[in-house]
Design a protein around this motif. Sequence first.
Motif, short mmCIF file in Angstrom:
data_model
loop_
_atom_site.label_atom_id
_atom_site.label_comp_id
_atom_site.label_asym_id
_atom_site.label_seq_id
_atom_site.Cartn_x
_atom_site.Cartn_y
_atom_site.Cartn_z
N LYS A 200 -58.52 -45.01 34.13
CA LYS A 200 -57.68 -44.73 35.29
C LYS A 200 -57.10 -46.02 35.85
O LYS A 200 -57.77 -47.05 35.91
N GLY A 201 -55.85 -45.95 36.29
CA GLY A 201 -55.18 -47.11 36.86
C GLY A 201 -53.87 -46.69 37.49
O GLY A 201 -53.52 -45.50 37.49
N SER A 202 -53.14 -47.65 38.00
CA SER A 202 -51.89 -47.32 38.69
C SER A 202 -50.71 -47.13 37.74
O SER A 202 -49.74 -46.45 38.06
N THR A 203 -50.78 -47.73 36.55
CA THR A 203 -49.69 -47.58 35.57
C THR A 203 -50.23 -47.84 34.17
O THR A 203 -51.31 -48.41 34.02
N ARG A 204 -49.50 -47.43 33.16
CA ARG A 204 -49.89 -47.72 31.78
C ARG A 204 -49.40 -49.12 31.41
O ARG A 204 -48.32 -49.54 31.84
N VAL A 205 -50.19 -49.81 30.60
CA VAL A 205 -49.83 -51.17 30.21
C VAL A 205 -48.48 -51.21 29.51
O VAL A 205 -47.64 -52.07 29.77
N ASN A 206 -48.26 -50.25 28.59
CA ASN A 206 -47.00 -50.28 27.84
C ASN A 206 -45.79 -49.99 28.72
O ASN A 206 -44.69 -50.48 28.47
N TRP A 207 -45.98 -49.23 29.81
CA TRP A 207 -44.87 -49.00 30.74
C TRP A 207 -44.50 -50.30 31.46
O TRP A 207 -43.33 -50.60 31.65
N GLU A 208 -45.52 -51.03 31.86
CA GLU A 208 -45.26 -52.31 32.54
C GLU A 208 -44.57 -53.29 31.61
O GLU A 208 -43.64 -54.00 32.00
N ARG A 209 -45.04 -53.34 30.36
CA ARG A 209 -44.41 -54.24 29.39
C ARG A 209 -42.98 -53.82 29.10
O ARG A 209 -42.09 -54.67 28.94
N THR A 210 -42.74 -52.53 29.03
CA THR A 210 -41.39 -52.02 28.79
C THR A 210 -40.46 -52.43 29.93
O THR A 210 -39.30 -52.82 29.69
N ASN A 211 -40.93 -52.37 31.16
CA ASN A 211 -40.12 -52.82 32.30
C ASN A 211 -39.69 -54.27 32.14
O ASN A 211 -38.55 -54.63 32.42
N GLU A 212 -40.62 -55.11 31.66
CA GLU A 212 -40.30 -56.52 31.46
C GLU A 212 -39.25 -56.70 30.37
O GLU A 212 -38.37 -57.56 30.47
N ALA A 213 -39.32 -55.86 29.34
CA ALA A 213 -38.33 -55.93 28.25
C ALA A 213 -36.95 -55.49 28.76
O ALA A 213 -35.93 -56.13 28.46
N LEU A 214 -36.93 -54.43 29.55
CA LEU A 214 -35.65 -53.91 30.07
C LEU A 214 -35.01 -54.89 31.05
O LEU A 214 -33.78 -54.98 31.14
N GLU A 215 -35.82 -55.64 31.79
CA GLU A 215 -35.30 -56.62 32.75
C GLU A 215 -34.49 -57.72 32.09
O GLU A 215 -33.65 -58.35 32.73
N THR A 216 -34.71 -57.95 30.78
CA THR A 216 -33.97 -59.01 30.08
C THR A 216 -32.53 -58.59 29.77
O THR A 216 -31.69 -59.43 29.45
N GLY A 217 -32.26 -57.27 29.83
CA GLY A 217 -30.93 -56.78 29.48
C GLY A 217 -30.70 -56.69 27.98
O GLY A 217 -29.56 -56.48 27.52
N ALA A 218 -31.76 -56.83 27.20
CA ALA A 218 -31.63 -56.78 25.74
C ALA A 218 -31.37 -55.36 25.25
O ALA A 218 -31.84 -54.39 25.84
N MET A 231 -46.08 -48.48 20.95
CA MET A 231 -46.25 -48.54 22.40
C MET A 231 -44.94 -48.84 23.13
O MET A 231 -44.64 -48.25 24.18
N MET A 232 -44.15 -49.75 22.57
CA MET A 232 -42.87 -50.08 23.19
C MET A 232 -41.88 -48.93 23.05
O MET A 232 -41.10 -48.66 23.96
N THR A 233 -41.91 -48.24 21.92
CA THR A 233 -41.04 -47.07 21.73
C THR A 233 -41.38 -45.99 22.74
O THR A 233 -40.49 -45.37 23.34
N ASP A 234 -42.68 -45.76 22.96
CA ASP A 234 -43.13 -44.79 23.96
C ASP A 234 -42.62 -45.18 25.34
O ASP A 234 -42.16 -44.33 26.11
N GLY A 235 -42.71 -46.47 25.65
CA GLY A 235 -42.24 -46.95 26.95
C GLY A 235 -40.75 -46.75 27.15
O GLY A 235 -40.30 -46.32 28.22
N ILE A 236 -39.98 -47.05 26.10
CA ILE A 236 -38.52 -46.88 26.17
C ILE A 236 -38.15 -45.41 26.37
O ILE A 236 -37.26 -45.06 27.17
N LYS A 237 -38.87 -44.52 25.67
CA LYS A 237 -38.61 -43.09 25.82
C LYS A 237 -38.98 -42.61 27.23
O LYS A 237 -38.28 -41.78 27.82
N THR A 238 -40.08 -43.12 27.76
CA THR A 238 -40.51 -42.74 29.12
C THR A 238 -39.46 -43.14 30.14
O THR A 238 -39.21 -42.40 31.11
N LYS A 239 -38.82 -44.30 29.90
CA LYS A 239 -37.76 -44.77 30.81
C LYS A 239 -36.41 -44.14 30.49
O LYS A 239 -35.41 -44.46 31.14
N GLU A 240 -36.39 -43.28 29.47
CA GLU A 240 -35.17 -42.58 29.04
C GLU A 240 -34.04 -43.57 28.70
O GLU A 240 -32.89 -43.39 29.09
#
Length: 258
Positions: A200-218, A231-240
């Motif tokens: 249990k936690g406030s967020t999933r690790v891969n979601w947090e990492r995905t946010n950092e990837a999206l912040e780069t604009g890549a 894990m990164m693919t799951d994060g990208i899909k979660t962020k649609e």
Amino acid sequence: MQVPTMAELMASGETPEVLFWVGCAGSFDQRAQKITKAFAHILNTVGVKFAILGKEEMCTGDPVRRAGNEFMFQMMAYQNIQILNGYGIKKIVTTCPHCFNTLKNEYPELGGTYEVIHHATYLQQLIDEGRIKLKDGGSFKGRKITFHDSCYLGRANNIYEAPRKVLEALDAELVEMKRCRANGLCCGAGGAQMFKEEEKGSTRVNWERTNEALETGASVVASACPFCNTMMTDGIKTKEKEDSVQVLDIAEMIAANL
């Protein structure tokens, strides 16, 4: 695509340049199978004589050791070592940092000593030697790419430059996440976490990492690990964001531009 097994080569009296250790993900996961095929395509195209173990290859035992089952790990490791030594294997290349770390750093104490190379390093070598010749103006030229450092490739084995050199060969614009290299953030799959539910936690690790990837604009998140890719693919899909951001292994990117 022709991919010979060690048994087939030995039967014909041939010796491969390298043994390609496919790994569990690369063998059984549909997404990771694309990485396996891409890397095999590269090896075939540049004329590297290689072979796989095929049905003789077991899991290296990394997940069970991380999960605490040392007995099972040693059983699996000894069986693999017996097969590798039986074929006289000297040089192994693998697309999985987990397999790489276990074969390189943990098998020697059990009697399995080999030259083990991760595919990021091997691809860089092939590019530096001029064996890999990429198209001018390839499909990634000028695109923004961010690279996610695998824990077992980066912090565990200090391999940071090789995958970045491979990406630079594609004439892409490499943009770094705020946490990268030795300060990189885990994708969330390590320590056998890939095979169990999160605590249990406030967020999933891969979601947090995905946010950092999206912040780069890549527009491409590059990885060199099948677990990280998942894990990164799951994060990208979660962020649609799957329509605007791709998650690709460096081998897939090179194979697409041969």
